[in-house]
Design a protein around this motif. Sequence first.
Motif, PDB file in Angstrom:
ATOM      1  N   PHE A   1       1.033  -1.210  -0.210  1.00  0.00           N
ATOM      2  CA  PHE A   1       0.081   0.047   0.189  1.00  0.00           C
ATOM      3  C   PHE A   1       0.940   1.329   0.001  1.00  0.00           C
ATOM      4  CE2 PHE A   1      -2.126  -3.165   2.079  1.00  0.00           C
ATOM      5  CZ  PHE A   1      -3.630  -3.352   1.317  1.00  0.00           C
ATOM      6  N   GLN A   2       0.152   2.261  -0.441  1.00  0.00           N
ATOM      7  CA  GLN A   2       0.560   3.489  -0.359  1.00  0.00           C
ATOM      8  C   GLN A   2       1.251   3.846   0.894  1.00  0.00           C
ATOM      9  OE1 GLN A   2      -1.263   6.773  -2.379  1.00  0.00           O
ATOM     10  NE2 GLN A   2      -0.069   8.642  -1.297  1.00  0.00           N
ATOM     11  N   GLN A   3       0.461   3.847   1.929  1.00  0.00           N
ATOM     12  CA  GLN A   3       0.658   3.991   3.136  1.00  0.00           C
ATOM     13  C   GLN A   3       1.357   3.089   4.288  1.00  0.00           C
ATOM     14  OE1 GLN A   3       0.572   7.364   4.144  1.00  0.00           O
ATOM     15  NE2 GLN A   3      -0.248   7.959   2.155  1.00  0.00           N
ATOM     16  N   PHE A   4       1.925   2.057   3.533  1.00  0.00           N
ATOM     17  CA  PHE A   4       2.877   1.126   4.089  1.00  0.00           C
ATOM     18  C   PHE A   4       1.892  -0.045   4.930  1.00  0.00           C
ATOM     19  CE2 PHE A   4       5.395   5.086   4.784  1.00  0.00           C
ATOM     20  CZ  PHE A   4       5.560   5.391   3.422  1.00  0.00           C
ATOM     21  N   ASN A   5       1.060   0.510   5.697  1.00  0.00           N
ATOM     22  CA  ASN A   5       0.210  -0.663   6.553  1.00  0.00           C
ATOM     23  C   ASN A   5       0.995  -1.478   7.395  1.00  0.00           C
ATOM     24  OD1 ASN A   5      -2.096   0.636   5.391  1.00  0.00           O
ATOM     25  ND2 ASN A   5      -3.004  -1.447   4.818  1.00  0.00           N
ATOM     26  N   LEU A   6       1.945  -0.707   8.133  1.00  0.00           N
ATOM     27  CA  LEU A   6       2.521  -1.382   9.163  1.00  0.00           C
ATOM     28  C   LEU A   6       2.034  -1.142  10.297  1.00  0.00           C
ATOM     29  CD1 LEU A   6       6.187  -0.596   7.907  1.00  0.00           C
ATOM     30  CD2 LEU A   6       5.011  -2.500   7.425  1.00  0.00           C
ATOM     31  N   VAL A   7       2.648  -1.999  11.426  1.00  0.00           N
ATOM     32  CA  VAL A   7       2.260  -1.383  12.950  1.00  0.00           C
ATOM     33  C   VAL A   7       3.364  -0.716  13.450  1.00  0.00           C
ATOM     34  CG1 VAL A   7       1.299  -2.616  15.109  1.00  0.00           C
ATOM     35  CG2 VAL A   7       0.676  -3.607  13.097  1.00  0.00           C
ATOM     36  N   PRO A   8       3.157   0.497  13.712  1.00  0.00           N
ATOM     37  CA  PRO A   8       4.090   1.368  14.160  1.00  0.00           C
ATOM     38  C   PRO A   8       5.039   1.112  15.335  1.00  0.00           C
ATOM     39  CG  PRO A   8       2.538   2.754  13.384  1.00  0.00           C
ATOM     40  CD  PRO A   8       1.870   1.318  13.535  1.00  0.00           C
ATOM     41  N   ARG A   9       4.109   0.370  16.584  1.00  0.00           N
ATOM     42  CA  ARG A   9       4.970   0.078  17.754  1.00  0.00           C
ATOM     43  C   ARG A   9       5.547  -1.156  17.940  1.00  0.00           C
ATOM     44  NH1 ARG A   9       1.813  -3.514  20.257  1.00  0.00           N
ATOM     45  NH2 ARG A   9      -0.292  -3.954  19.651  1.00  0.00           N
ATOM     46  N   LEU A  10       5.225  -1.924  16.506  1.00  0.00           N
ATOM     47  CA  LEU A  10       5.977  -3.490  16.612  1.00  0.00           C
ATOM     48  C   LEU A  10       7.316  -3.170  15.994  1.00  0.00           C
ATOM     49  CD1 LEU A  10       3.279  -5.788  15.766  1.00  0.00           C
ATOM     50  CD2 LEU A  10       3.988  -5.363  17.952  1.00  0.00           C
ATOM     51  N   ASP A  11       8.182  -3.847  16.353  1.00  0.00           N
ATOM     52  CA  ASP A  11       9.536  -3.891  15.634  1.00  0.00           C
ATOM     53  C   ASP A  11       9.295  -4.459  14.050  1.00  0.00           C
ATOM     54  OD1 ASP A  11       9.922  -6.794  15.646  1.00  0.00           O
ATOM     55  OD2 ASP A  11      10.484  -6.689  17.538  1.00  0.00           O
ATOM     56  N   VAL A  12      10.306  -4.114  13.439  1.00  0.00           N
ATOM     57  CA  VAL A  12      10.548  -4.272  12.009  1.00  0.00           C
ATOM     58  C   VAL A  12      10.431  -5.911  11.552  1.00  0.00           C
ATOM     59  CG1 VAL A  12      11.975  -4.355   9.783  1.00  0.00           C
ATOM     60  CG2 VAL A  12      11.610  -2.290  11.341  1.00  0.00           C
TER      61      VAL A  12
ATOM     62  N   GLN B   1      10.178   2.217   5.478  1.00  0.00           N
ATOM     63  CA  GLN B   1       8.934   1.513   5.836  1.00  0.00           C
ATOM     64  C   GLN B   1       8.242   0.709   4.373  1.00  0.00           C
ATOM     65  OE1 GLN B   1       6.000   3.373   8.417  1.00  0.00           O
ATOM     66  NE2 GLN B   1       7.432   5.013   8.837  1.00  0.00           N
ATOM     67  N   GLN B   2       8.403   1.571   3.450  1.00  0.00           N
ATOM     68  CA  GLN B   2       7.826   0.836   2.191  1.00  0.00           C
ATOM     69  C   GLN B   2       8.654  -0.401   1.958  1.00  0.00           C
ATOM     70  OE1 GLN B   2       5.310   0.076   0.706  1.00  0.00           O
ATOM     71  NE2 GLN B   2       4.888   2.025  -0.589  1.00  0.00           N
ATOM     72  N   ARG B   3      10.068  -0.548   2.323  1.00  0.00           N
ATOM     73  CA  ARG B   3      10.936  -1.716   2.141  1.00  0.00           C
ATOM     74  C   ARG B   3      10.643  -2.731   2.850  1.00  0.00           C
ATOM     75  NH1 ARG B   3      17.193   0.249   1.520  1.00  0.00           N
ATOM     76  NH2 ARG B   3      16.272   2.452   2.365  1.00  0.00           N
ATOM     77  N   VAL B   4      10.046  -2.296   4.382  1.00  0.00           N
ATOM     78  CA  VAL B   4       9.897  -3.382   5.075  1.00  0.00           C
ATOM     79  C   VAL B   4       8.556  -3.837   4.810  1.00  0.00           C
ATOM     80  CG1 VAL B   4       8.898  -3.849   7.387  1.00  0.00           C
ATOM     81  CG2 VAL B   4      10.840  -2.102   7.103  1.00  0.00           C
ATOM     82  N   ALA B   5       7.439  -3.147   4.091  1.00  0.00           N
ATOM     83  CA  ALA B   5       6.242  -3.507   3.450  1.00  0.00           C
ATOM     84  C   ALA B   5       6.627  -4.491   2.380  1.00  0.00           C
ATOM     85  CB  ALA B   5       5.522  -2.340   3.024  1.00  0.00           C
TER      86      ALA B   5
END
Length: 282
Positions: free
Chosen positions: A85-96, A151-155
Motif C-alpha cells: 500500500f501507499q501508506q505502508f500499513n505497518l504496525v508502528p509500535r511493533l519492531d520491523v 517503511q515501504q521496503r519493510v512492507a
Amino acid sequence: MKFELRNVTRRFGDRIAVNAVNVEIPQGQMVGIIGRSGAGKSTLLRMINRLQEPSSGSIHFGGVEVSALRGAALRNWQRDCAMIFQQFNLVPRLDVMTNVLLGRLNHRSTVMSLLKIFNRDERVMAIAALERLGIEQTALQPAGTLSGGQQQRVAIARALVQAPKMVLADEPIASLDPLNAKIVMDALRNINEREGITVITNLHTLDTARSYCERIIGMAGGRVVFDGPPQALDATAVREIYGSDKDGAGIDESMTSTSLESTRRPEAAPSGNVMAQAAVMR
C-alpha cells in the motif's frame, strides 16, 4: 498461470469507478497501471485482492474464479496475492522483524502469529528478505521510527515472506523522494525478474512506468483506454489517458516525472549484522 479480468465493473451508488474492464496478464509480467486520480486504478487493485467486491464481472487466476472465493479459500488468495500500500500499513509500535513476520499470518495459526510465536526458519526468511532490501540493520527498531522509504521496503519484505504468486502495489512511490522511489521500484523489478512473479503496480509517473514496466495499462473514467508496451505510449495515447489542458494542448509529461534513472541497483549482500542475527535467535 494466466490472470484475467472479465468485464469487471465496480459501482459506488450512481458512480461507476471501474467500467467493464477486460484484461489478460500472463505469469511473470511487470505491469504498470497509469491514469489520473479517480481513474479507477486503486479500486481495480483492491478488487483483484478482494478488499472490494466487483459489482459485476469476474476475476480468474490459473483457472480459479477468484471473485467467487469465500472463507479459507479467500484467505489463501489474499496470501498468494500480496498487497503493498501507499501508506505502508505497518504496525508502528511493533519492531520491523515482527511486521515482516506478520506476512506469514495466513501460513499458520492466527493466535501464534499475534503472540509473535515464530520459528527459526521463519525468522531466517524474514532477515533474508530485509537483507535483500538493504535494511536488515533495522530489524529490532519499532517500524514507526523508520523513514518513509525504509517503511515501504519493510512492507515489500513482508510481501516477500508471504511467498506470493502475484504482487500488487498501490502507488508504492507516491509519497517517496526520487532516490527512495528508485530503490522501491528496483526492488519490485527484482522480485519480478528473479522469482518470475507477476507484479501489477499503480503509478502516477510516466517515466517510471516506461522505465520499469514491460506493459502499461492506461485508465480514464474507469475504462482501459490503452494497453501495450512502453514504446507504444505516444502523445496521442497520453492525451487519451490524461486528457488535455484548458487550452486543448496535451499534458506536459514533465508534470508526471520523478526524474528516476532506470539503472539497476545491485542486490544488497548479507551483512552479518549483529542486530539481524539477534533477531533471528530471539
